[in-house]
Design a protein around this motif. Structure first.
Motif, PDB file in Angstrom:
ATOM      1  N   ASP A 168      -6.856   9.106 -68.654  1.00  0.00           N
ATOM      2  CA  ASP A 168      -6.048  10.443 -68.990  1.00  0.00           C
ATOM      3  C   ASP A 168      -5.501  10.587 -67.683  1.00  0.00           C
ATOM      4  O   ASP A 168      -5.675   9.840 -67.066  1.00  0.00           O
ATOM      5  CB  ASP A 168      -7.042  11.457 -69.452  1.00  0.00           C
ATOM      6  N   MET A 169      -4.209  11.436 -68.349  1.00  0.00           N
ATOM      7  CA  MET A 169      -2.998  11.793 -66.949  1.00  0.00           C
ATOM      8  C   MET A 169      -3.560  13.227 -66.572  1.00  0.00           C
ATOM      9  O   MET A 169      -3.500  13.011 -65.246  1.00  0.00           O
ATOM     10  CB  MET A 169      -1.948  12.249 -67.830  1.00  0.00           C
ATOM     11  N   ASN A 170      -4.562  13.765 -66.976  1.00  0.00           N
ATOM     12  CA  ASN A 170      -5.058  14.720 -66.775  1.00  0.00           C
ATOM     13  C   ASN A 170      -6.278  15.123 -66.737  1.00  0.00           C
ATOM     14  O   ASN A 170      -7.164  14.463 -66.983  1.00  0.00           O
ATOM     15  CB  ASN A 170      -4.895  15.585 -68.176  1.00  0.00           C
ATOM     16  N   GLU A 171      -6.168  15.461 -64.832  1.00  0.00           N
ATOM     17  CA  GLU A 171      -7.520  15.919 -64.539  1.00  0.00           C
ATOM     18  C   GLU A 171      -9.333  17.089 -65.012  1.00  0.00           C
ATOM     19  O   GLU A 171      -9.966  16.043 -64.912  1.00  0.00           O
ATOM     20  CB  GLU A 171      -7.305  15.629 -62.341  1.00  0.00           C
ATOM     21  N   GLU A 172      -8.148  17.834 -65.469  1.00  0.00           N
ATOM     22  CA  GLU A 172      -9.287  18.623 -65.498  1.00  0.00           C
ATOM     23  C   GLU A 172      -9.959  17.911 -67.375  1.00  0.00           C
ATOM     24  O   GLU A 172     -11.168  18.253 -66.940  1.00  0.00           O
ATOM     25  CB  GLU A 172      -8.398  19.737 -66.329  1.00  0.00           C
ATOM     26  N   ARG A 173      -9.053  16.582 -68.214  1.00  0.00           N
ATOM     27  CA  ARG A 173     -10.299  16.629 -69.466  1.00  0.00           C
ATOM     28  C   ARG A 173     -10.624  15.360 -68.350  1.00  0.00           C
ATOM     29  O   ARG A 173     -11.994  15.130 -68.909  1.00  0.00           O
ATOM     30  CB  ARG A 173      -8.786  15.513 -69.832  1.00  0.00           C
ATOM     31  N   LEU A 174     -10.524  14.526 -67.713  1.00  0.00           N
ATOM     32  CA  LEU A 174     -11.177  13.790 -67.207  1.00  0.00           C
ATOM     33  C   LEU A 174     -12.352  14.426 -66.266  1.00  0.00           C
ATOM     34  O   LEU A 174     -13.378  13.860 -67.190  1.00  0.00           O
ATOM     35  CB  LEU A 174     -10.163  13.074 -65.806  1.00  0.00           C
ATOM     36  N   ALA A 175     -12.690  15.681 -65.945  1.00  0.00           N
ATOM     37  CA  ALA A 175     -13.848  15.956 -65.799  1.00  0.00           C
ATOM     38  C   ALA A 175     -14.268  16.982 -66.809  1.00  0.00           C
ATOM     39  O   ALA A 175     -15.646  16.405 -66.807  1.00  0.00           O
ATOM     40  CB  ALA A 175     -12.794  17.841 -64.490  1.00  0.00           C
ATOM     41  N   ILE A 176     -14.063  16.931 -68.112  1.00  0.00           N
ATOM     42  CA  ILE A 176     -14.530  17.334 -69.138  1.00  0.00           C
ATOM     43  C   ILE A 176     -15.489  15.633 -70.211  1.00  0.00           C
ATOM     44  O   ILE A 176     -16.392  15.823 -70.149  1.00  0.00           O
ATOM     45  CB  ILE A 176     -13.503  17.627 -70.106  1.00  0.00           C
ATOM     46  N   ALA A 177     -14.685  15.008 -69.880  1.00  0.00           N
ATOM     47  CA  ALA A 177     -14.872  13.520 -69.941  1.00  0.00           C
ATOM     48  C   ALA A 177     -15.778  13.150 -69.195  1.00  0.00           C
ATOM     49  O   ALA A 177     -17.302  12.503 -69.685  1.00  0.00           O
ATOM     50  CB  ALA A 177     -13.697  12.184 -69.692  1.00  0.00           C
ATOM     51  N   ARG A 178     -16.242  13.570 -68.030  1.00  0.00           N
ATOM     52  CA  ARG A 178     -17.294  13.127 -67.487  1.00  0.00           C
ATOM     53  C   ARG A 178     -18.437  14.086 -67.302  1.00  0.00           C
ATOM     54  O   ARG A 178     -19.645  13.611 -67.670  1.00  0.00           O
ATOM     55  CB  ARG A 178     -16.853  13.662 -65.573  1.00  0.00           C
ATOM     56  N   ALA A 179     -18.397  15.393 -67.850  1.00  0.00           N
ATOM     57  CA  ALA A 179     -19.204  16.431 -68.399  1.00  0.00           C
ATOM     58  C   ALA A 179     -19.865  15.206 -69.028  1.00  0.00           C
ATOM     59  O   ALA A 179     -21.483  15.542 -69.272  1.00  0.00           O
ATOM     60  CB  ALA A 179     -18.851  17.193 -68.691  1.00  0.00           C
ATOM     61  N   LEU A 180     -19.623  15.024 -70.208  1.00  0.00           N
ATOM     62  CA  LEU A 180     -19.961  14.448 -71.947  1.00  0.00           C
ATOM     63  C   LEU A 180     -20.495  12.937 -71.275  1.00  0.00           C
ATOM     64  O   LEU A 180     -20.980  12.618 -72.390  1.00  0.00           O
ATOM     65  CB  LEU A 180     -18.963  15.090 -72.743  1.00  0.00           C
ATOM     66  N   GLY A 181     -20.055  12.889 -70.310  1.00  0.00           N
ATOM     67  CA  GLY A 181     -20.731  11.539 -70.280  1.00  0.00           C
ATOM     68  C   GLY A 181     -20.240  10.331 -69.970  1.00  0.00           C
ATOM     69  O   GLY A 181     -20.416   9.029 -69.352  1.00  0.00           O
ATOM     70  N   ALA A 182     -18.953   9.981 -68.995  1.00  0.00           N
ATOM     71  CA  ALA A 182     -18.204   9.026 -69.175  1.00  0.00           C
ATOM     72  C   ALA A 182     -18.220   8.865 -67.558  1.00  0.00           C
ATOM     73  O   ALA A 182     -18.507   9.321 -66.992  1.00  0.00           O
ATOM     74  CB  ALA A 182     -16.259   9.178 -69.096  1.00  0.00           C
ATOM     75  N   LYS A 183     -19.235   7.105 -67.245  1.00  0.00           N
ATOM     76  CA  LYS A 183     -19.443   6.806 -66.899  1.00  0.00           C
ATOM     77  C   LYS A 183     -17.918   6.594 -64.866  1.00  0.00           C
ATOM     78  O   LYS A 183     -17.692   6.355 -63.940  1.00  0.00           O
ATOM     79  CB  LYS A 183     -20.068   5.387 -66.915  1.00  0.00           C
ATOM     80  N   HIS A 184     -17.216   6.066 -65.825  1.00  0.00           N
ATOM     81  CA  HIS A 184     -15.581   5.806 -64.934  1.00  0.00           C
ATOM     82  C   HIS A 184     -14.270   5.990 -65.241  1.00  0.00           C
ATOM     83  O   HIS A 184     -14.095   6.697 -66.770  1.00  0.00           O
ATOM     84  CB  HIS A 184     -15.737   4.507 -65.391  1.00  0.00           C
ATOM     85  N   LEU A 185     -14.029   7.003 -64.557  1.00  0.00           N
ATOM     86  CA  LEU A 185     -12.565   8.062 -64.495  1.00  0.00           C
ATOM     87  C   LEU A 185     -11.477   6.989 -64.339  1.00  0.00           C
ATOM     88  O   LEU A 185     -11.117   6.692 -63.471  1.00  0.00           O
ATOM     89  CB  LEU A 185     -12.420   8.242 -64.170  1.00  0.00           C
ATOM     90  N   ILE A 186     -10.189   6.767 -65.165  1.00  0.00           N
ATOM     91  CA  ILE A 186      -9.225   6.300 -64.626  1.00  0.00           C
ATOM     92  C   ILE A 186      -8.033   7.170 -65.002  1.00  0.00           C
ATOM     93  O   ILE A 186      -7.440   7.655 -66.290  1.00  0.00           O
ATOM     94  CB  ILE A 186      -8.792   5.601 -65.391  1.00  0.00           C
ATOM     95  N   CYS A 187      -7.188   7.628 -64.199  1.00  0.00           N
ATOM     96  CA  CYS A 187      -6.301   8.703 -64.090  1.00  0.00           C
ATOM     97  C   CYS A 187      -4.677   7.521 -64.270  1.00  0.00           C
ATOM     98  O   CYS A 187      -4.162   7.274 -63.269  1.00  0.00           O
ATOM     99  CB  CYS A 187      -5.934   9.551 -63.699  1.00  0.00           C
TER     100      CYS A 187
END
Length: 257
Positions: A168-187
């Motif tokens: 996702d382009m949005n860092e806040e959404r990626l932070a939510i994804a991390r909290a929900l269990g995503a192991k890797h984040l890509i912006c």
């Protein structure tokens, strides 16, 4: 007739408001993710004895005929005369919304009406995860941490998947994804999405890619990110048409939905 308590705003309705979605065009009343209480009941529904005034409910916004071949075979979403709230029928962004009683569902006592309004998007996410058919050891890519993407993230984990890449382009959404269990984040603003997927998978690509955005770019990335024999699932409804690398999809034996 349902008095609306909560009505969600789908991204496809935002694009419809902006004139970019062929399925949804103003001045149609938008809204198809909702909950509320029964305000009035038709005579046939009342005779069934299942419903009462004030009862807390949500609904399936896809009104189908019930007697065509797809309906009779359990594929109501392909009904030949289907009508969707907010596209063919007035939606739930209003004080009241009406639809046939057979598409209404009672809300359990332990669930709030706010939670119940998420029933339809949750069902869409569960279906996307079902089509992706991931195995516990698979790596799954989810493009777009919009509400559907975040729900898909949770649905995929029910299959035992732990290697989940969220984009996702949005860092806040990626932070939510991390909290929900995503192991890797890509912006994508920081790195090239496909290059990062390649790095994370040792060049092999992912086993399944789910596009929750619906843009030409993300649909293309979903196809290109998959390894041979992978599955590509399209669930975003933003842009009407997209150019896809079909030769690559065929060569890699990708399943496309």
């Amino acid at each position: 007739m349902i008095r609306v308590a909560y009505s969600g705003i789908c991204c496809s309705e935002l694009s419809g408001y902006l004139g970019k979605n062929s399925l949804r065009k103003p001045p149609m009343i938008f809204g198809h993710e909702f909950s509320g209480t029964i305000a009035a009941i038709g005579s046939r529904a009342e005779a069934g004895g299942r419903w009462h005034i004030g009862q807390r409910v949500t609904a399936n916004p896809l009104v189908t005929c019930g007697h065509c071949e797809p309906c009779l075979s359990g594929r109501q979403q392909l009904c030949l005369s289907r009508q969707l709230l907010s596209a063919a029928l007035p939606g739930s962004n209003a004080e009241y919304v009406k639809l046939p009683a057979r598409f209404v569902y009672a809300v359990p006592d332990e669930m709030t009406l706010r939670q119940a309004a998420m029933t339809e998007p949750a069902a869409c996410a569960i279906r996307a995860a079902e089509l992706a058919a991931p195995k516990p050891a698979d790596t799954v890519l989810i493009l777009g941490m919009v509400p559907i993407g975040l729900l898909v993230l949770q649905a995929v984990q029910q299959y035992g998947v732990r290697e989940i890449i969220a984009v996702d382009m949005n860092e806040e959404r990626l932070a939510i994804a991390r909290a929900l269990g995503a192991k890797h984040l890509i912006c994508p603003a920081a790195v090239d999405t496909l290059e990062e997927v390649k790095r994370l998978t040792g060049g092999a690509g992912v086993h399944a890619a789910i596009d929750a955005v619906g843009a030409g770019l993300t649909r293309k990335q979903a196809v290109l990110a998959c390894r041979g024999g992978g599955r590509t699932v399209f669930t975003g409804l933003h842009e009407e048409e997209s150019v896809l690398p079909i030769n690559i999809a065929i060569a890699r034996s990708l399943i496309r939905h």
